[in-house]
Scaffold this active site. Structure first.
Site: not given
Length: 279
Positions: A11, A56, A174, A217, A245
């Site tokens: 469930k 369920t 940025r 990264q 972005h």
């Protein structure tokens, strides 16, 4: 001929809101639970035999009742109680996987003081846990999903390969924005899961905010390093940083400069950076 090679059922999206009362001060636990079972259920798939199938609806009722009896501050402990219940109650269950995500609520501030029982919705980011129990072991994984974070400077991207299809300009300044998710695995049980989770998340967000980011990264790896350093009970992390972005608007045709001030936010398409960091 067909052969059943894997199966599980359960469930999902069982919503529970519980008020934890400490005198006049209340705390909300707003959770979304999924419980899935594996075991001796093959005949229900292959021959229509339901004699071993836990309905369920029964799973849903079990979640509700055990929430009343056992849900407290730590969703990890409650998930373990649920998993162990299904293993103990039903001999045909070999494995129970419980996933719980939690919606955060923040106290309203009234006359500069946190109100004891009035709240507003918090961040869209959700803490979660996934506990898998079988007859011999228990695995606890916790984390954060969809935490939108942004730094308006302190990030760049330079010195990458370029070819005839490259249009992205290099920059040392940025916006870095992401819908951040992370999952960490507990090799040992901490004294307090909530405190451990808070320490892990705080350590990662400190890195995000404070360290210069030459790439998403690099930032992901440093966040994983910080989490492992602050919580000895975890063994590894899976991290994901899909970019949101913010594209600099070209105002030159209008005779205006745009010195990293005005952007178009967009998340499609987006960079999708992931990492696994182990101890």
């Amino acid at each position: 001929m067909a052969k059943l090679t894997a199966h599980r059922y359960g469930k999902a999206r069982v919503r529970v809101l519980k008020i934890l009362r400490d005198g006049p001060v209340h705390t909300l636990k707003d959770i979304d639970v999924a419980a899935h079972l594996k075991g001796d259920f093959e005949s229900s798939y292959t021959s229509g035999d339901n004699t071993k199938v836990v309905a369920t609806d029964t799973i849903k009722n079990t979640i509700n009742i055990l929430s009343r009896q056992h849900l407290g501050e730590e969703i990890e402990r409650f998930a373990a109680i649920l998993g162990e219940h299904f293993l103990t109650r039903y001999e045909q269950v070999d494995e129970a996987e419980i996933q719980i995500s939690e919606r955060g609520w923040e106290r309203l501030v009234v006359d500069s003081q946190p109100h004891p029982h009035s709240f507003q919705a918090g961040s869209e980011g959700r803490m979660f846990t996934r506990v898998t129990c079988d007859r011999t072991a228990k695995t606890v994984r916790s984390g954060i999903r969809d935490l939108v974070i942004l730094k308006s400077t302190g990030s760049g991207f330079e010195n990458y390969p370029k070819d005839e299809f490259t249009t992205l300009p290099e920059t040392a300044d940025r916006i870095l924005a992401t819908s951040f998710s992370a999952t960490w695995t507990f090799k040992d049980q901490p004294a307090d899961y909530n405190r451990a989770n808070e320490a892990i998340l705080s350590a990662m967000l400190k890195v995000f905010a404070s360290n210069y980011s030459p790439s998403a990264q690099t930032t992901l790896f440093q966040m994983g390093e910080a989490a492992l350093a602050v919580c000895p009970e975890i063994s590894e992390l899976d991290l994901a940083m899909p970019n949101k972005h913010c594209l600099l608007i070209n105002l030159v045709p209008f005779g205006l400069e745009n010195k990293n001030e005005v952007f178009v936010p967009t998340d499609e398409p987006h960079g999708d950076i992931t990492a696994t960091v182990e101890r």
